[in-house]
Design a protein around this motif. Sequence first.
Motif, PDB file in Angstrom:
ATOM      1  N   LEU A   1      -8.423-102.285  69.207  1.00 24.70           N
ATOM      2  CA  LEU A   1      -7.926-101.081  68.565  1.00 24.70           C
ATOM      3  C   LEU A   1      -6.599-101.256  68.436  1.00 24.70           C
ATOM      4  O   LEU A   1      -5.874-100.857  67.569  1.00 24.70           O
ATOM      5  CB  LEU A   1      -8.231 -99.900  69.173  1.00 24.70           C
ATOM      6  CG  LEU A   1      -8.122 -98.708  68.292  1.00 24.70           C
ATOM      7  CD1 LEU A   1      -8.649 -98.377  66.735  1.00 24.70           C
ATOM      8  CD2 LEU A   1      -8.624 -97.174  68.947  1.00 24.70           C
ATOM      9  N   LEU A   2      -5.814-101.227  69.650  1.00 22.10           N
ATOM     10  CA  LEU A   2      -4.530-101.602  69.850  1.00 22.10           C
ATOM     11  C   LEU A   2      -4.006-102.827  68.872  1.00 22.10           C
ATOM     12  O   LEU A   2      -2.887-102.741  68.496  1.00 22.10           O
ATOM     13  CB  LEU A   2      -3.954-101.760  71.200  1.00 22.10           C
ATOM     14  CG  LEU A   2      -2.548-102.157  71.668  1.00 22.10           C
ATOM     15  CD1 LEU A   2      -1.581-100.901  70.965  1.00 22.10           C
ATOM     16  CD2 LEU A   2      -2.439-102.202  73.054  1.00 22.10           C
ATOM     17  N   ALA A   3      -4.836-103.808  68.990  1.00 23.79           N
ATOM     18  CA  ALA A   3      -4.383-105.043  68.197  1.00 23.79           C
ATOM     19  C   ALA A   3      -4.384-104.520  66.906  1.00 23.79           C
ATOM     20  O   ALA A   3      -3.409-105.151  65.956  1.00 23.79           O
ATOM     21  CB  ALA A   3      -5.387-106.079  68.544  1.00 23.79           C
ATOM     22  N   MET A   4      -5.293-103.869  66.378  1.00 25.64           N
ATOM     23  CA  MET A   4      -5.422-103.355  64.918  1.00 25.64           C
ATOM     24  C   MET A   4      -4.075-102.371  64.628  1.00 25.64           C
ATOM     25  O   MET A   4      -3.547-102.773  63.481  1.00 25.64           O
ATOM     26  CB  MET A   4      -6.658-102.610  64.516  1.00 25.64           C
ATOM     27  CG  MET A   4      -7.745-103.762  64.584  1.00 25.64           C
ATOM     28  SD  MET A   4      -9.419-102.591  64.171  1.00 25.64           S
ATOM     29  CE  MET A   4      -9.249-102.120  62.658  1.00 25.64           C
ATOM     30  N   GLU A   5      -3.823-101.462  65.350  1.00 29.96           N
ATOM     31  CA  GLU A   5      -2.900-100.512  65.313  1.00 29.96           C
ATOM     32  C   GLU A   5      -1.442-101.677  65.156  1.00 29.96           C
ATOM     33  O   GLU A   5      -0.568-101.229  64.242  1.00 29.96           O
ATOM     34  CB  GLU A   5      -2.476 -99.717  66.484  1.00 29.96           C
ATOM     35  CG  GLU A   5      -1.800 -98.795  66.246  1.00 29.96           C
ATOM     36  CD  GLU A   5      -1.473 -97.729  67.435  1.00 29.96           C
ATOM     37  OE1 GLU A   5      -1.998 -97.823  68.682  1.00 29.96           O
ATOM     38  OE2 GLU A   5      -0.675 -96.560  67.080  1.00 29.96           O
ATOM     39  N   THR A   6      -1.276-102.210  66.056  1.00 29.75           N
ATOM     40  CA  THR A   6       0.114-103.198  65.921  1.00 29.75           C
ATOM     41  C   THR A   6       0.179-104.067  64.449  1.00 29.75           C
ATOM     42  O   THR A   6       1.126-103.791  63.916  1.00 29.75           O
ATOM     43  CB  THR A   6      -0.169-104.484  67.259  1.00 29.75           C
ATOM     44  OG1 THR A   6      -0.234-103.712  68.358  1.00 29.75           O
ATOM     45  CG2 THR A   6       1.057-105.222  67.204  1.00 29.75           C
ATOM     46  N   GLU A   7      -0.970-104.649  64.352  1.00 28.41           N
ATOM     47  CA  GLU A   7      -1.056-105.224  63.054  1.00 28.41           C
ATOM     48  C   GLU A   7      -0.468-104.299  61.854  1.00 28.41           C
ATOM     49  O   GLU A   7       0.056-104.701  60.869  1.00 28.41           O
ATOM     50  CB  GLU A   7      -2.307-106.177  62.711  1.00 28.41           C
ATOM     51  CG  GLU A   7      -2.205-106.898  61.308  1.00 28.41           C
ATOM     52  CD  GLU A   7      -3.635-107.615  61.222  1.00 28.41           C
ATOM     53  OE1 GLU A   7      -4.639-107.525  62.358  1.00 28.41           O
ATOM     54  OE2 GLU A   7      -3.970-108.020  60.086  1.00 28.41           O
ATOM     55  N   GLU A   8      -1.367-103.216  61.698  1.00 25.25           N
ATOM     56  CA  GLU A   8      -1.075-102.310  60.590  1.00 25.25           C
ATOM     57  C   GLU A   8       0.095-101.709  60.884  1.00 25.25           C
ATOM     58  O   GLU A   8       0.626-101.434  59.595  1.00 25.25           O
ATOM     59  CB  GLU A   8      -2.171-101.283  60.581  1.00 25.25           C
ATOM     60  CG  GLU A   8      -3.566-102.025  60.370  1.00 25.25           C
ATOM     61  CD  GLU A   8      -3.663-102.857  59.256  1.00 25.25           C
ATOM     62  OE1 GLU A   8      -3.106-102.385  58.104  1.00 25.25           O
ATOM     63  OE2 GLU A   8      -4.698-103.793  59.253  1.00 25.25           O
ATOM     64  N   ILE A   9       0.836-101.365  62.032  1.00 24.63           N
ATOM     65  CA  ILE A   9       2.173-100.642  61.804  1.00 24.63           C
ATOM     66  C   ILE A   9       3.244-101.766  61.176  1.00 24.63           C
ATOM     67  O   ILE A   9       3.957-101.325  60.466  1.00 24.63           O
ATOM     68  CB  ILE A   9       2.536-100.668  63.269  1.00 24.63           C
ATOM     69  CG1 ILE A   9       1.870 -99.183  64.091  1.00 24.63           C
ATOM     70  CG2 ILE A   9       4.072-100.402  63.438  1.00 24.63           C
ATOM     71  CD1 ILE A   9       2.218 -99.226  65.355  1.00 24.63           C
ATOM     72  N   LEU A  10       2.926-102.937  61.744  1.00 24.35           N
ATOM     73  CA  LEU A  10       3.853-103.904  61.358  1.00 24.35           C
ATOM     74  C   LEU A  10       3.913-104.141  59.645  1.00 24.35           C
ATOM     75  O   LEU A  10       4.773-104.579  59.059  1.00 24.35           O
ATOM     76  CB  LEU A  10       3.798-105.361  62.001  1.00 24.35           C
ATOM     77  CG  LEU A  10       4.090-105.329  63.318  1.00 24.35           C
ATOM     78  CD1 LEU A  10       3.826-106.649  64.184  1.00 24.35           C
ATOM     79  CD2 LEU A  10       5.592-105.065  63.687  1.00 24.35           C
ATOM     80  N   ARG A  11       2.592-104.070  59.346  1.00 25.32           N
ATOM     81  CA  ARG A  11       2.304-104.454  57.750  1.00 25.32           C
ATOM     82  C   ARG A  11       2.938-103.146  56.981  1.00 25.32           C
ATOM     83  O   ARG A  11       3.433-103.328  55.862  1.00 25.32           O
ATOM     84  CB  ARG A  11       0.715-104.442  57.404  1.00 25.32           C
ATOM     85  CG  ARG A  11       0.393-104.566  56.084  1.00 25.32           C
ATOM     86  CD  ARG A  11      -0.977-105.020  55.991  1.00 25.32           C
ATOM     87  NE  ARG A  11      -1.408-106.159  56.338  1.00 25.32           N
ATOM     88  CZ  ARG A  11      -2.264-106.811  57.389  1.00 25.32           C
ATOM     89  NH1 ARG A  11      -2.954-105.700  57.824  1.00 25.32           N
ATOM     90  NH2 ARG A  11      -2.365-107.921  57.619  1.00 25.32           N
ATOM     91  N   ALA A  12       2.497-101.979  57.438  1.00 28.36           N
ATOM     92  CA  ALA A  12       2.742-100.787  56.617  1.00 28.36           C
ATOM     93  C   ALA A  12       4.155-100.312  56.778  1.00 28.36           C
ATOM     94  O   ALA A  12       4.603 -99.528  55.863  1.00 28.36           O
ATOM     95  CB  ALA A  12       1.778 -99.547  57.066  1.00 28.36           C
ATOM     96  N   TYR A  13       5.202-100.721  57.729  1.00 32.24           N
ATOM     97  CA  TYR A  13       6.448-100.270  57.675  1.00 32.24           C
ATOM     98  C   TYR A  13       7.593-101.487  57.518  1.00 32.24           C
ATOM     99  O   TYR A  13       6.891-102.732  57.583  1.00 32.24           O
ATOM    100  CB  TYR A  13       6.468 -99.712  59.062  1.00 32.24           C
ATOM    101  CG  TYR A  13       5.920 -98.495  59.450  1.00 32.24           C
ATOM    102  CD1 TYR A  13       6.577 -97.165  58.594  1.00 32.24           C
ATOM    103  CD2 TYR A  13       4.628 -97.969  59.765  1.00 32.24           C
ATOM    104  CE1 TYR A  13       6.036 -96.074  58.759  1.00 32.24           C
ATOM    105  CE2 TYR A  13       4.373 -96.918  60.115  1.00 32.24           C
ATOM    106  CZ  TYR A  13       4.926 -95.806  59.370  1.00 32.24           C
ATOM    107  OH  TYR A  13       4.382 -94.430  59.376  1.00 32.24           O
ATOM    108  N   PRO A  14       8.690-101.237  57.081  1.00 32.02           N
ATOM    109  CA  PRO A  14       9.602-102.365  56.805  1.00 32.02           C
ATOM    110  C   PRO A  14      10.063-103.191  58.032  1.00 32.02           C
ATOM    111  O   PRO A  14      11.168-103.466  58.233  1.00 32.02           O
ATOM    112  CB  PRO A  14      10.737-101.272  56.363  1.00 32.02           C
ATOM    113  CG  PRO A  14      10.742-100.185  57.171  1.00 32.02           C
ATOM    114  CD  PRO A  14       9.347 -99.779  57.478  1.00 32.02           C
ATOM    115  N   ALA A  15       9.147-103.780  58.749  1.00 36.37           N
ATOM    116  CA  ALA A  15       9.588-104.578  60.060  1.00 36.37           C
ATOM    117  C   ALA A  15       9.822-105.913  59.394  1.00 36.37           C
ATOM    118  O   ALA A  15       9.036-106.649  58.684  1.00 36.37           O
ATOM    119  CB  ALA A  15       8.254-104.580  60.782  1.00 36.37           C
ATOM    120  N   ASP A  16      10.947-106.394  60.010  1.00 37.79           N
ATOM    121  CA  ASP A  16      11.149-107.954  59.954  1.00 37.79           C
ATOM    122  C   ASP A  16      10.771-108.585  60.946  1.00 37.79           C
ATOM    123  O   ASP A  16      10.731-109.863  60.773  1.00 37.79           O
ATOM    124  CB  ASP A  16      12.611-107.824  59.564  1.00 37.79           C
ATOM    125  CG  ASP A  16      13.192-107.400  57.970  1.00 37.79           C
ATOM    126  OD1 ASP A  16      12.620-107.549  57.240  1.00 37.79           O
ATOM    127  OD2 ASP A  16      14.105-106.476  58.262  1.00 37.79           O
TER     128      ASP A  16
END
Length: 579
Positions: free
Chosen positions: A106-121
Amino acid sequence: MSEQKPRKTPEELRSHRWYGVKDLRSFGHRSRTAQMGFGREEYAGKPVIMIINTWSDINPCHTHFKQRVEEVKRGVWQAGGFPVEMPAMTLSEPFQKPTTMLYRNLLAMETEEILRAYPADGCVLMGGCDKTTPALVMGAVSMNLPMIYMPAGPMLRGNWNGVTLGSGSDTWKYWAELRAGKITEEDWQEIEGGIARSPGHCMTMGTASTMTSATEALGLIMPGYSSIPAPDSRHAQMASLTGRRIVEMVWEDLKPSDLLTPASFDNAVTTVLALSGSTNAVVHLIAMARRSGIDLDLKRFDDLARRTPVLANLRPAGKYLMEDFYYAGGLRALLVQLGDLIDGSALTVNGRTLGENIAGAEVFNDDVILSKDKALIASDGLAVLYGNLAPGGAVIKPAAAEPHLLAHTGKAVVFKDYNDMAARVDDPALDVDENSVLVLQSAGPLGAPGMPEWGQLPLPKKLLEKGVRDMVRISDARMSGTSYGACVLHVTPESHVGGPLALVREGDLIELDVAARKLNLLVSEAELAQRRAAWVQPPSKFTRGYGVLYAAHIQQADVGCDFDFLETDHVEPERQADA
Ligand code: FES
Ligand code: MG
């Protein structure tokens, strides 16, 4: 690799799509950034660094992260980036029930989706407590943006009236002493107050130290940094240096896919073995590798174990703690001792190779970091067992067991689940002696659920009182990295899905032969076939929410307990930023 890529331009940054274009959406992003008090010049054209922070009031290992995140931000600003702190679910090993392992994905999914959904470089991942390390890395690897892991660092040594105490290991040790009447209730309370006395993760070679060391060996942590104790001022300096470096990594476009190779995973596995690290690393490294498209399997662990000596004299296998390891030279010095067992050509987050990073690292205490000719254990720090009781494999840490148990045949005492074990193990009427083999069923990824650290089954009180301190124990559970004993773990397939472990009955003979890598149930195939035909799968333990998702998609321990849909063949193109 990195030097062949052209440096990114500001227009090529992923965040440019949020902040840099001339449209209605980007107006919103800029006006809302202004609302947070930032002028355009503070972020325009700069790499946005997402700092994923698993701080929480209930995670004792990450209490210093409120301060450390400020130090990471300082480094990001200094290097011309724009830091964005993003809290993510913490996985607090002591408090989260039934087990943090249930929530790793669940934390792995949250990490991936945070990076996907927000303007992370790019991102800095702040974790350290056990499952936070694999979870954060798995998620970030799946997004494949430039990343650096910032490890929490170990806590200081525990202390009880001058006796050094180690996390976990001494809890089990003194709990057994208390149950055997060797220490008083008052002693036990004093130990409670002295065993964890600073921020930082467990300072024995438990899962936390194992996984942060492995992650450094993988090339995802700045060199030498996984060994620094959490309260050390150099830990704070490491945080700001990590912040500075990640900004450069974005410009260089140095991504996990440039760093993670079969060789870097071999380095990580070899490191775990040389540290006599936690068996949990087997599950986590396999999952991390599979996220990277690398098919690391159980057999590779066994192969590498046969050639890797244990060189870290750290508890629970040895004598010292992480604080001593750091003063003795830390991970870099240990890797130098491993010589050609480490592939020095593997590239790391600082843009240099692992070999360059460890060159010249010295051992300052050769009783803590041993040379190959004085190894704590010459080889086979871990063994992978197969047989009719574990067709998909099982693992044991032979060094953690009393040697006479490594070739042992005994009668099974079977507990059908954890509650059954808790209810009966201390019953004076239990038909058990020191030659028995304790078997725990329904403790795997689905059965428990979450494959908790129940694999170090408690010894029956009446045997403890007789002075017995180890017995062969077999389960589909995991074991805390700070535990010890002749515990056969991760039996695959697990009993809940009808693995042979489900078919074991009271009094069956079980044969363990570690040298031959064998684990067999000495029951005829005809009898097993009958039992299999009569076996009924227990109902799922989940009726709603995340548990239902977990039950539908969790895979077995031999492939890392990841969700099937998170593995690398499920690639999706990047979604539109402003869709
Ligand atoms: Fe956090 Fe052990 S409790 S690392
Ligand atoms: Mg642990």
